[in-house]
Design a protein around this motif. Sequence first.
Motif, PDB file in Angstrom:
ATOM      1  N   ASP A  19     -74.458 -10.720  29.229  1.00  0.00           N
ATOM      2  CA  ASP A  19     -73.287 -10.840  28.349  1.00  0.00           C
ATOM      3  C   ASP A  19     -72.207  -9.816  28.689  1.00  0.00           C
ATOM      4  OD1 ASP A  19     -74.642 -12.929  27.053  1.00  0.00           O
ATOM      5  OD2 ASP A  19     -75.619 -11.529  25.688  1.00  0.00           O
ATOM      6  N   GLU A  42     -82.366 -18.468  33.861  1.00  0.00           N
ATOM      7  CA  GLU A  42     -82.163 -18.615  32.413  1.00  0.00           C
ATOM      8  C   GLU A  42     -83.224 -17.839  31.643  1.00  0.00           C
ATOM      9  OE1 GLU A  42     -81.257 -22.170  29.246  1.00  0.00           O
ATOM     10  OE2 GLU A  42     -82.662 -22.604  30.877  1.00  0.00           O
ATOM     11  N   PHE A  46     -82.605 -14.564  29.021  1.00  0.00           N
ATOM     12  CA  PHE A  46     -83.083 -14.409  27.642  1.00  0.00           C
ATOM     13  C   PHE A  46     -84.105 -13.281  27.526  1.00  0.00           C
ATOM     14  CE2 PHE A  46     -81.365 -18.786  27.300  1.00  0.00           C
ATOM     15  CZ  PHE A  46     -80.415 -18.510  26.331  1.00  0.00           C
ATOM     16  N   SER A  51     -77.639 -13.501  24.665  1.00  0.00           N
ATOM     17  CA  SER A  51     -77.429 -14.080  23.333  1.00  0.00           C
ATOM     18  C   SER A  51     -76.601 -15.357  23.334  1.00  0.00           C
ATOM     19  CB  SER A  51     -76.745 -13.048  22.431  1.00  0.00           C
ATOM     20  OG  SER A  51     -75.468 -12.707  22.956  1.00  0.00           O
ATOM     21  N   ALA A  52     -76.229 -15.884  24.484  1.00  0.00           N
ATOM     22  CA  ALA A  52     -75.433 -17.114  24.520  1.00  0.00           C
ATOM     23  C   ALA A  52     -76.260 -18.287  23.999  1.00  0.00           C
ATOM     24  CB  ALA A  52     -74.963 -17.392  25.940  1.00  0.00           C
ATOM     25  N   ASP A  53     -75.598 -19.196  23.322  1.00  0.00           N
ATOM     26  CA  ASP A  53     -76.281 -20.401  22.847  1.00  0.00           C
ATOM     27  C   ASP A  53     -76.707 -21.297  24.005  1.00  0.00           C
ATOM     28  OD1 ASP A  53     -75.995 -19.684  20.166  1.00  0.00           O
ATOM     29  OD2 ASP A  53     -74.082 -20.738  19.978  1.00  0.00           O
ATOM     30  N   CYS A  54     -75.942 -21.248  25.078  1.00  0.00           N
ATOM     31  CA  CYS A  54     -76.182 -22.093  26.239  1.00  0.00           C
ATOM     32  C   CYS A  54     -76.037 -21.242  27.494  1.00  0.00           C
ATOM     33  CB  CYS A  54     -75.163 -23.239  26.233  1.00  0.00           C
ATOM     34  SG  CYS A  54     -75.301 -24.348  27.635  1.00  0.00           S
TER      35      CYS A  54
END
Length: 121
Positions: A19, A42, A46, A51-54
Motif C-alpha cells: 500500500d 496476492e 495480504f 488492505s486493498a479490497d482487490c
Amino acid sequence: MGLDMYAKITAEKLDTEVDFTVTESTEIHYWRKHPDLHGWMEQLYFDKGGSADCFNCVGVVLTAFDLDRLEKAIHAKELPDTAGFFFGDSDGSECDDDLAFIAKARQAIVDGYTVYYDSWW
C-alpha cells in the motif's frame, strides 16, 4: 484486456512493504497472463498486511527472503492455481522466465534498489 504483471525497481525508500506510492520506478520484468504467479504475489501482499479490497494496481515489495520463497515454490511447482476474468492460464512453461526474473531482482537488491510487484487487469 487481461492480466499484465510487472516487476519494478525504485531507489525511493519506502516506509512499508504494501500500500505504498512511488514517484519514479523502472520496469525490470514483465509477464502477460501468468495467473498462478499473480496468485502467489496476492497471497504475499495480504500476508504482509495489504488492505486493498482487490489485488489490482497495488504493489508489494519483494525482499531477498520473499525471492527465496518464490524460487522454492517455482521449483516445487507450488504456485497456487489462480483464475480470474481474462487472467489466462499458467501452463508451467513460465519457469525459466520466472527464475530469470528472480536473478534480476536479487541483483537489483544487491545494487541498493527496492524491488516490487505490481499488476493491472
